[in-house]
Scaffold this motif. Structure first.
Motif, PDB file in Angstrom:
ATOM      1  N   ALA A   1      -8.346 -12.214   1.974  1.00 38.12           N
ATOM      2  CA  ALA A   1      -8.046 -11.195   2.973  1.00 38.12           C
ATOM      3  C   ALA A   1      -6.586 -11.266   3.406  1.00 38.12           C
ATOM      4  CB  ALA A   1      -8.965 -11.355   4.177  1.00 38.12           C
ATOM      5  N   ARG A   2      -5.992 -12.448   3.277  1.00 40.30           N
ATOM      6  CA  ARG A   2      -4.592 -12.555   3.679  1.00 40.30           C
ATOM      7  C   ARG A   2      -3.707 -11.690   2.789  1.00 40.30           C
ATOM      8  NH1 ARG A   2      -0.773 -17.265   3.527  1.00 40.30           N
ATOM      9  NH2 ARG A   2      -2.190 -18.039   1.965  1.00 40.30           N
TER      10      ARG A   2
ATOM     11  N   THR B   1      -6.898  -5.012  -4.172  1.00 46.35           N
ATOM     12  CA  THR B   1      -7.957  -5.205  -3.181  1.00 46.35           C
ATOM     13  C   THR B   1      -9.306  -5.314  -3.871  1.00 46.35           C
ATOM     14  OG1 THR B   1      -6.659  -3.905  -1.661  1.00 46.35           O
ATOM     15  CG2 THR B   1      -8.943  -4.255  -1.092  1.00 46.35           C
TER      16      THR B   1
ATOM     17  N   ILE C   1      -4.718  -9.040   1.169  1.00 42.66           N
ATOM     18  CA  ILE C   1      -5.050  -7.649   1.508  1.00 42.66           C
ATOM     19  C   ILE C   1      -4.340  -7.251   2.798  1.00 42.66           C
ATOM     20  CG2 ILE C   1      -6.938  -6.093   2.086  1.00 42.66           C
ATOM     21  CD1 ILE C   1      -8.752  -7.806   0.361  1.00 42.66           C
ATOM     22  N   LYS C   2      -4.334  -8.175   3.729  1.00 39.96           N
ATOM     23  CA  LYS C   2      -3.639  -7.906   4.995  1.00 39.96           C
ATOM     24  C   LYS C   2      -2.171  -7.614   4.748  1.00 39.96           C
ATOM     25  CE  LYS C   2      -1.303 -10.546   7.580  1.00 39.96           C
ATOM     26  NZ  LYS C   2      -0.825 -11.828   8.034  1.00 39.96           N
TER      27      LYS C   2
ATOM     28  N   ILE D   1     -17.772  -9.506  -2.836  1.00 37.99           N
ATOM     29  CA  ILE D   1     -18.219  -8.477  -1.903  1.00 37.99           C
ATOM     30  C   ILE D   1     -18.701  -7.269  -2.720  1.00 37.99           C
ATOM     31  CG2 ILE D   1     -17.493  -6.951  -0.024  1.00 37.99           C
ATOM     32  CD1 ILE D   1     -17.137  -9.674   0.887  1.00 37.99           C
TER      33      ILE D   1
ATOM     34  N   PHE E   1      -1.788  -4.084   3.122  1.00 41.25           N
ATOM     35  CA  PHE E   1      -2.163  -2.886   3.860  1.00 41.25           C
ATOM     36  C   PHE E   1      -1.706  -2.888   5.307  1.00 41.25           C
ATOM     37  CE2 PHE E   1      -4.942  -2.353   0.299  1.00 41.25           C
ATOM     38  CZ  PHE E   1      -5.036  -0.983   0.178  1.00 41.25           C
TER      39      PHE E   1
ATOM     40  N   ALA F   1       0.826  -1.203   0.000  1.00 37.09           N
ATOM     41  CA  ALA F   1       0.000   0.000   0.000  1.00 37.09           C
ATOM     42  C   ALA F   1       0.861   1.254   0.000  1.00 37.09           C
ATOM     43  CB  ALA F   1      -0.917  -0.006   1.216  1.00 37.09           C
TER      44      ALA F   1
ATOM     45  N   LEU G   1     -11.635  -8.589  -3.751  1.00 38.79           N
ATOM     46  CA  LEU G   1     -12.988  -8.495  -3.201  1.00 38.79           C
ATOM     47  C   LEU G   1     -14.007  -8.926  -4.248  1.00 38.79           C
ATOM     48  CD1 LEU G   1     -12.865  -5.187  -1.149  1.00 38.79           C
ATOM     49  CD2 LEU G   1     -12.841  -7.510  -0.299  1.00 38.79           C
TER      50      LEU G   1
END
Lengths: 103, 171, 519, 486
Positions: free
Chosen positions: D425-426, D375, D428-429, D384, D432, D364, D379
Motif C-alpha cells: 500500500a505504501r 496497483t 500505491i500511496k 486482494i 496515487f 498516477a 494487490l
C-alpha cells in the motif's frame, strides 16, 4: 588395519567441513572460490566411494564426478572472469564486501 | 575393504588432504593458500586411485590441477597488489564458523556411521570394479548419460560466451 | 421461489462499472460531464432498487435469484438473491450512494478519479448485500477496501493517509480471518439430506445443513472457532467495542460523502454478515456467544455515548454516536434463545436500527459537511446562536438529532423500542443499563444543539449562508423516510418479518439439534 | 533405450534459436539490434507453442528418466517461457542504455531458459544437476552484465559464490541419496529405500537437510536468503524479474521432483513436512517484515518474493493433489503479477533513473496506465480479489486447511498477508496519494516503448483474467499434478 566405506566418507565430511569453514570466514572472493572447490572435492570423494562400494558394476558415481568436475571448472571460469572485470573496472576484489555471513 | 599397505596409504593421503585443506582455508597469504589447494587436489587424485578410479584421477589432475588451480593462481597474481599481507583475509566470525563446521562434521560422521551400522548403505558384495573402468565410463557417458553430456556442452558454451563477454575490455 | 427473468440484481451491481468506463474516457476538466455520468449511473441502480422493492414478495424466501456456475473447480457459483434482510439494505445502499454522489458535486480536485472510485465502491456494497455464495460475498467484501482506501487517502483531511491505511489494515485483518473460516466451512460442508461431503459455499445450503443438524455439522469446538473468526471480521466492520478505533479516524478524515457511505452502509455490513452468515450457519456458536454479544453491545452503547459527550468536534461526535447506535443492533440480535417471539422482536429492532441509523447518521454527516463547507471548522464551541442565521439548516439538524436520540414518531424510536422490548426478555440488567444510553444520547445531542444553534450568536458567522437547494435535496429523502418509518413502521416490518421468522425458526432448530446431540 | 527426441522439440528449438540469435548479432549494425529483442520474443513464444503441442503424460520419457515430459513439466515450461518472454520484452530500455553485448545478452537468457526446461523435466539426479547449472551459470553472467556498474558486478560475483556454495551443499546431499540407493533415478531410488525401511535412515534425513539447504539457497528461502536483496538490486532489472520468477519456478520444480519423487517413503517423509512448514513460516515472516523497511523498490520486491516463496511452500507442505495444484496456480499468478511489477520498475527506472519508492510520487498523473497496472500487480501480490493472487492464495490456504494439521501455518500466512499490505500500500500511496511533483521529470505524460508496454499489458491481462475467470487455469493446474501419486 581395515579401511572401508565409512573411512572414506568421514574423510570427505571433514574436507567438506573445512571448506565450509573457509567459505564462512574468507573475505576474498578468490579465497571463497577456492574453499568451494574443496567442498566440490569432498562431494566427489563421496561419489567415487559410493561408486566403488555400492555400485561397482555401474560406476554411476564416477560419471557424476566427471560432470561435477566439468561444471566446477565452468563456474570457476565465470567467477574469475567477474573478478577480473571488477578488478579492471573498479580496482577492487571486494576484500571487505564479500562476506557470506552478512545476514 | 582395503587392507594392508593400501590402508596405510589411505591414512597418509587423508593426513595430507586434511592438513593441506586446513592450510587452504587458514593461510593469510592467499597465494600460498592457492598452492596448498594444488596439493590438496593432488592428494584427492591419489585417493581416487585407491578407489580404483584411475580415469577420474587423471581428470582431476588435468582439469582441477591443470586448469582450475592455475586459473586461481593467475587471478590471485593479477590482483596481487591488493592482496598484500596487511589486509586481513578472514572476518571476525571465525569462532562461530568453527563451531558450525565442527558441528556439521560431527553430525555428518555420526549420521554416516549410524546409517552404516543400521545397514542404510546397500553395500555390494564385491568391491572389484568390473572390466576396464575407463572404457566402461566412456560407454556410460556416451550411452546412458548422453543427455546430461549434451546439456553440459551447452553449459560450457554458455560459460565460454559469458566469460568472454564479461572479461573483455570494452572500448 | 418466484421466477423473475430479468437479472435485476446483476444490473444493480454492475451498472456503475459502465459509468466507470465512461468516466475513464472523460477529461479531468469536464466537471459537468463527470457529474452527470456519475449521477446517472448511480441513479439507475436506485431506480432498479425501487423496482426490486415493488416486485418483492415478503413471504417468498430468496427472490430474484441468479445462479450461474462461476468456478466449477472450486464449486463456486455466481449466486445472487434477495430476501427480507437484503432488500432493505440494497434499497438503502442505492439511495445513499445516489445521494452521496450528488453531495460530492463540490469535489473539484481530481474529480474524475473520485467518482470512479465511488462507483466502484457502490459495486462492492451492492454485491455484498446480494451475494448468496460465500466466496462471492468475500470477493465483494474485499473489493470495497481499495476504493475506500483511495477515497479516504486522496480526498481526506489532514491525517488522511494514516486514517486510510488504518482502515485498510483493520478491515483486511478481520476479513482474512473470515477467509480461514470460509475454508474450514468449505471442508465441513455436507449435503443437508444425505450427510455426504459436498464441498460447497452456497449460503442457503450451509444454512439448511445447520438447521437439519446433519452429521453435527462442524464439531462443537470447531464451530466456536469458526464463529470467532467470522465475528472478528464482522465486529471490526460494525465496529463493536473494542474493535472500533479505526472508526473515528476514518470518519473524521474522510470527505463528507464518504462518511455518509461509511456510516450508512459499511457499518451495516458487519451486522448484515452476522445475520446472513453467523446466525443461520453457526447457530450453536451464536447461542454460545449470545451473552457475549449482548455485553459487547451494551458496552458499545454506553462507551460510545460517553465518548460522544466528551467530543468537541461535530463530526467526531456523530462518529462516536455510531458506535453507540450499532450497540443497539448487537443487543437486539443477541436475544437469542428459545423465546421465539422475543427473538423476532429484538432482531427486527436490530434491522430497524440498521435502516434508521443509515438514514439518520447519513443525514447528520451530510449536514455536518454543509456547515464545514461554509465555516471550515467543525468545532462545537466555535459556533453559537446560529438558529437566527440559518433557520432551515438548524431545523433539519434538530430534526435528525431528535430522530437519532429516539424521539417517538421518528424511526430511531421504533428501533430502540423494539430492541429494548426484545432485550428485556432475556437480559434484564443489561437492557436496563442500555436504556441509560438513551439518556446519554439525548444529553449529548441536546447539548450540541444548544451550543451550536442557541445561546449567544457568534458574530464571526454573520455572513454564513443558508443551506442551498442541492443540499436540501440530498437530505430530504432521508428526512421523509425517517418520518415514514417512525409513523408507520409497517413499511419496513412487512418486508422483514417473514424472513426473520424463518431465520428464528431455523436457528432454534439448529441449536436444539446440536444441544440434543451433545446431550 | 527409447530415444524420443520428439518430446524435446521445444528445448531443441530454443537452443537452436539461441544460436540463431547469437549469430544474428553479427549481421546487424548497432542501430538495428532491436531486432534481436523481437527475435528472442518470438523464440520464447514459439517454444511455448511447441510445448503445448508436445505430447505429455506421466510416461512420456526420452532417455529413460532423464527427461520426463509429464503435465507438471509442461506447465512449468510454459511458466518459464512466459517469464522469459516478459523479461525480454521489458528489457528494451535497459538493453538500449546499459547493455553492450546485446546478442550475448539475449542468447544467455534463452540458454538459461533451456536449462530450466530440462530441470523441470528431469527425474534423474545427474541430468537434474547439470540442468540446474545450465540454468544458473548464464544468470550469474547476466547479473553482472552491466559492466559499468559496480553494483551489477558485485551482485554477479555474490550470486555466483552463493550459487556455487549451494550447489556444493546440494551435491553433497545428492551423493548420499545415491549412496543409499545405488541409483540416481529418483523413482528407482525411492523404491530401493523401501527395501531397507526397517533402518532409521539417518543418512536419508541428512541428505534431505542438505538438499533442502542447497535448493533453499537457490530459491532464497529464509534463512538462505541473504544474497537475494543484494543480487536483485544489483542485477539489470529485467534479469531481476527473470530471476525472481523463472529461476524460482524452476527451482521449485526441482524441489517438487526431489522431495515428492524421492523422500516420500520411509521415515524421511515424517520429517520433511515439518521442516518445510518451518521454512515456509520463516520465509513469510522474515520476507514480509523486512520488506517494510526497504526504500528501494527492487529490494522491496526482493523481500516480497522471499515471502511469496513462503506462501508457495504452504501449498507444498500440504502434500496433496490440492496442494500441488495450488502451487501451480500460485506460480502462474505470481508470474504475471511479479513480472508485471518489474516491468513497471524498469519503465520507471528508465524514465526517472531511480528505484526509490518515494520517487513514485505522483505516478498516477504521469501515466495512469503504469500506476493502475502497478496497483493491480501489487494487490495481486497481496492477494486482494478480484486478482489472480487472491485465487492463488485461496487455493493454497485451502490445501493447507484440508490437510487438517496445518491451521497454525495458515494463521501465520494470514497474519503476514496483513503485514504485506503495509508495504504494498505504501507504493500505491506514493503513486496515487502523494502529490509532490518530482522535478526530475518535467514532461507530462510518459510514452513507453512498445515491448515494455506489451509486458505490462500481458501482466495486467493475466492477473485480471485469472482473477475473474479462474476456471480454465484451475483445471489446467489440476491436470498438472496427475503424474504425482500419494
Amino acid at each position: 588395519m581395515q579401511v572401508g566405506l565409512v573411512h572414506f566418507l568421514s574423510l570427505a565430511a571433514i574436507l567438506f567441513g573445512i571448506g565450509l569453514y573457509g567459505v564462512l570466514t574468507r573475505r576474498n572472493a578468490i579465497g571463497i572460490l577456492m574453499c568451494i572447490e574443496l567442498m566440490f572435492n569432498a562431494v566427489n570423494i563421496n561419489f567415487i566411494t559410493f561408486a566403488k562400494f555400492i555400485t561397482p558394476e555401474k560406476l554411476t558415481g564416477q560419471v557424476f564426478a566427471v560432470f561435477v568436475i566439468v561444471i566446477a571448472a565452468a563456474e570457476a571460469t565465470v567467477g574469475l572472469a567477474i573478478v577480473i572485470l571488477i578488478y579492471r573496472n573498479f580496482k577492487d576484489v571486494f576484500i571487505d564486501r564479500m562476506n557470506i555471513m552478512k545476514w | 575393504m582395503l587392507e594392508g599397505s593400501t590402508a596405510i596409504a589411505f591414512y597418509i593421503i587423508a593426513f595430507v588432504v586434511i592438513l593441506s585443506a586446513i592450510a587452504v582455508v587458514t593461510l593469510k597469504n592467499i597465494f600460498h593458500a592457492a598452492l596448498f589447494l594444488v596439493l590438496t587436489l593432488f592428494a584427492v587424485a591419489a585417493l581416487y586411485i585407491l578407489l580404483s578410479a584411475e580415469f577420474l584421477a587423471a581428470v582431476q589432475v588435468l582439469i582441477y590441477v591443470g586448469a582450475i588451480s592455475i586459473l586461481m593462481i593467475f587471478a590471485v597474481m593479477l590482483t596481487a597488489q591488493l592482496t598484500n599481507y596487511n589486509i586481513k583475509q578472514t572476518n571476525e566470525q571465525s569462532l562461530p564458523a568453527l563451531l558450525i563446521s565442527i558441528c556439521f562434521v560431527a553430525v555428518t560422521i555420526f549420521a554416516i556411521a549410524t546409517n552404516h551400522k543400521l545397514g542404510g548403505f546397500p553395500l555390494a558384495e564385491s568391491t572389484e570394479v568390473a572390466g576396464s573402468n575407463t572404457a566402461h565410463l566412456g560407454q556410460l557417458l556416451m550411452r546412458d548419460f548422453i543427455l546430461p553430456f549434451e546439456v553440459v556442452s551447452v553449459l560450457l558454451l554458455a560459460a565460454l560466451i559469458g566469460a568472454i563477454v564479461i572479461a573483455k575490455r570494452d572500448k | 421461489m418466484e421466477s423473475f427473468s430479468f437479472p435485476i440484481l446483476t444490473l444493480m451491481i454492475f451498472i456503475p462499472i459502465i459509468g466507470m468506463l465512461i468516466l475513464a474516457f472523460l477529461k479531468q476538466s469536464q466537471l459537468l460531464a463527470i457529474r452527470t455520468v456519475s449521477t446517472v449511473f448511480s441513479g439507475i441502480p436506485l431506480v432498479l432498487a425501487v423496482i426490486l422493492l415493488a416486485n418483492y414478495d415478503p413471504g417468498g424466501g430468496f427472490q430474484f435469484v441468479e445462479k450461474v456456475s462461476w468456478i466449477p473447480a472450486l464449486n463456486i457459483h455466481y449466486f445472487l438473491g434477495a430476501d427480507g434482510i437484503s432488500v432493505p439494505m440494497l434499497m438503502l445502499t442505492a439511495l445513499l450512494s445516489f445521494i452521496s454522489i450528488i453531495a460530492s458535486f463540490g469535489i473539484t480536485h481530481r474529480a474524475k478519479e473520485y467518482f470512479v472510485f465511488f462507483l466502484l465502491l457502490e459495486v462492492g456494497m451492492m454485491g455484498v448485500f446480494a451475494a448468496l455464495d460465500f466466496f462471492l460475498f468475500y470477493v465483494f467484501w474485499e473489493i470495497m477496501l481499495v476504493p475506500m482506501y483511495f477515497l479516504i487517502g486522496i480526498w481526506g483531511g489532514p491525517r488522511k493517509i494514516y486514517a486510510a491505511i488504518k482502515f485498510f489494515l483493520y478491515t483486511l485483518f478481520g476479513s482474512i480471518f473470515m477467509l480461514v473460516g470460509i475454508l474450514i466451512l468449505y471442508f465441513s460442508s455436507v449435503d443437508p439430506s444425505t450427510g455426504a461431503h459436498i464441498y460447497t459455499l452456497d449460503l442457503t445450503i450451509l444454512a439448511q445443513m445447520a438447521q437439519n443438524g446433519n452429521g453435527l455439522f462442524l464439531r462443537e469446538g470447531l464451530q466456536l472457532l469458526v464463529w470467532m473468526f467470522f465475528f472478528i471480521a464482522f465486529a471490526i466492520k460494525v465496529p463493536v467495542w473494542p474493535f472500533h478505533t479505526w472508526l473515528p479516524d476514518a470518519h473524521v478524515e474522510a470527505p463528507t460523502a464518504v462518511s455518509v457511505i461509511l456510516a450508512g452502509v459499511l457499518l451495516k455490513m458487519g451486522i448484515y454478515g452476522l445475520l446472513r452468515i453467523s446466525f443461520p450457519i453457526l447457530p450453536y456458536g451464536t447461542d454460545y456467544f449470545s451473552t457475549f454479544l449482548a455485553v459487547l453491545g451494551v458496552i458499545g452503547i454506553i462507551y460510545g455515548a460517553l465518548v460522544s459527550m466528551a467530543q468537541k468536534d461535530l463530526k467526531k461526535l456523530v462518529a462516536y454516536s455510531s458506535v453507540s447506535h450499532m450497540g443497539y443492533c448487537l443487543l437486539g440480535m443477541s436475544v437469542f434463545s428459545h423465546f421465539g417471539q422475543e427473538f423476532i422482536v429484538g432482531i427486527s429492532g436490530a434491522m430497524f436500527q440498521m435502516i434508521s441509523h443509515g438514514l439518520i447518521t447519513g443525514a447528520l454527516f451530510l449536514l455536518v459537511g454543509v456547515i464545514y463547507d461554509r465555516a471550515h471548522t467543525r468545532e462545537i464551541a466555535a459556533f453559537g446562536g446560529l438558529w437566527t442565521k440559518v433557520p432551515v439548516y438548524g431545523s433539519l439538524m434538530t430534526f435528525f438529532c431528535m430522530a437519532s436520540l429516539g424521539l417517538p414518531g421518528l424511526s430511531g424510536f421504533i428501533s430502540e423500542f423494539l430492541v429494548f422490548v426484545g432485550g428485556f426478555a432475556k437480559y434484564k440488567v443489561l437492557t436496563g443499563i442500555a436504556v441509560l444510553g438513551v439518556v446519554l444520547t439525548a444529553g449529548y445531542f441536546l447539548r450540541m444543539i444548544q451550543k451550536v444553534f442557541l445561546g449567544q450568536f457568534n458574530i464571526k458567522w454573520s455572513d454564513l449562508t443558508e443551506i442551498n437547494f442541492r443540499e436540501i435535496f440530498t437530505v430530504t429523502p432521508l428526512a421523509i423516510l425517517t418520518l415514514l418509518i417512525g409513523i408507520y413502521p409497517k413499511v419496513l416490518s412487512y418486508m422483514i418479518d417473514d424472513t426473520l421468522g424463518d431465520l428464528s425458526n431455523s436457528i432454534i432448530n439448529g441449536v436444539n439439534i446440536v444441544k440434543g446431540i451433545l446431550g | 533405450m527409447n530415444i524420443r527426441l520428439d518430446l524435446m522439440i521445444p528445448e531443441l528449438f530454443l537452443f537452436c534459436w539461441a544460436i540463431v540469435v547469437l549469430t544474428a548479432d553479427l549481421f546487424f549494425i548497432k542501430e538495428k539490434k532491436n531486432i534481436l529483442l523481437y527475435m528472442s520474443q518470438f523464440g520464447f513464444l514459439a517454444a511455448a507453442a511447441l510445448v503445448i503441442f508436445t505430447p505429455t503424460g506421466p510416461y512420456e520419457m526420452a532417455f529413460k528418466w532423464m527427461f520426463i515430459n509429464d503435465p507438471f513439466a509442461s506447465f512449468f515450461k510454459i511458466v518459464i517461457l512466459l517469464a522469459g518472454f516478459m523479461a525480454v520484452s521489458s528489457s528494451y530500455e535497459a538493453v538500449q542504455k546499459s547493455i553492450e553485448h546485446k546478442g550475448e545478452f539475449f542468447g544467455l537468457v534463452i540458454m538459461s531458459a533451456v536449462g530450466m526446461m530440462f530441470l523441470v523435466s528431469s527425474g534423474e539426479l545427474v541430468s537434474l544437476y547439470v540442468a540446474l547449472e545450465l540454468s544458473t551459470i548464464p544468470l550469474f553472467i547476466l547479473t553482472a552484465f552491466q559492466k559499468r556498474y559496480l553494483k551489477s558486478s558485485e551482485a554477479g560475483l555474490k550470486y555466483l559464490i552463493l550459487g556455487a556454495f549451494s550447489s556444493a551443499l546440494l551435491l553433497y546431499g545428492i551423493s548420499f541419496m545415491y549412496g543409499m540407493t545405488g541409483t540416481t533415478v529418483l523413482i528407482a531410488g525411492s523404491i530401493n529405500i523401501l527395501q531397507y525401511s526397517n533402518s532409521m535412515h539417518f543418512g536419508l534425513v541428512m541428505a534431505l537437510a542438505l538438499v533442502v539447504a542447497g535448493l533453499g539457497f537457490k530459491l532464497a528461502l529464509v534463512p538462505f536468503h541473504m544474497w537475494a536483496p543484494d543480487v536483485y538490486e544489483g542485477a539489470p532489472t529485467p534479469i531481476t524479474s527473470y530471476l525472481s520468477v523463472a529461476s524460482k519456478a524452476a527451482g521449485l520444480g526441482a524441489l517438487v521432483r526431489i522431495i515428492y519423487g524421492f523422500f516420500t517413503v520411509g521415515t524421511a517423509s515424517d520429517y520433511w513436512g515439518l521442516l518445510i512448514a518451518i521454512l515456509a513460516a520463516m520465509a513469510m515472516i522474515v520476507g514480509n517484515v523486512a520488506a517494510i523497511l526497504q526504500s528501494n523498490i527492487k529490494r522491496m520486491l526482493a523481500y516480497s518474493s522471499i515471502a511469496q516463496a513462503g506462501y508457495i511452500l504452504v501449498g507444498f507442505v500440504a502434500a496433496s493433489q490440492l496442494g500441488l495444484s495450488g502451487i501451480s496456480i500460485y506460480i502462474f499468478a505470481y508470474l504475471f503479477a511479479n513480472m508485471g511489477a518489474f516491468a513497471v520498475v524498469v519503465a520507471v527506472g528508465h524514465k526517472l533513473n531511480s528505484d526509490k519508492i518515494e520517487d513514485y510520487a505522483g505516478m498516477a498523473r504521469r501515466s495512469p496506465l503504469i500506476a493502475g497496472s502497478m496497483t493491480v500487480f501489487l494487490l495481486s501480490l497481496a492477494g486482494i480479489p478480484p486478482t489472480a493472487g487472491f485465487i492463488a492464495k485461496y487455493k493454497v490456504f485451502m490445501a493447507a486447511i484440508e490437510n487438517g494439521t496445518l491451521l497454525w501455518l495458515v494463521m501465520i500466512a494470514v497474519a503476514t498477508t496483513v503485514v504485506s499490505i503495509f508495504y504494498y500500500a505504501r507504493v500505491i500511496k506514493e503513486m496515487f496519494i502523494t502529490e509532490r511533483e518530482v522535478a526530475a521529470n518535467p514532461e507530462g505524460r510518459w510514452i513507453l516503448s512498445s515491448p515494455i508496454t506489451i509486458a505490462i499489458l500481458v501482466g495486467l491481462l493475466g492477473t485480471l483474467i485469472i482473477g475473474i475467470f479462474p476456471q480454465p487455469f484451475l483445471e489446467l493446474a489440476s491436470t498438472v499434478t496427475q503424474s504425482f501419486v500419494y
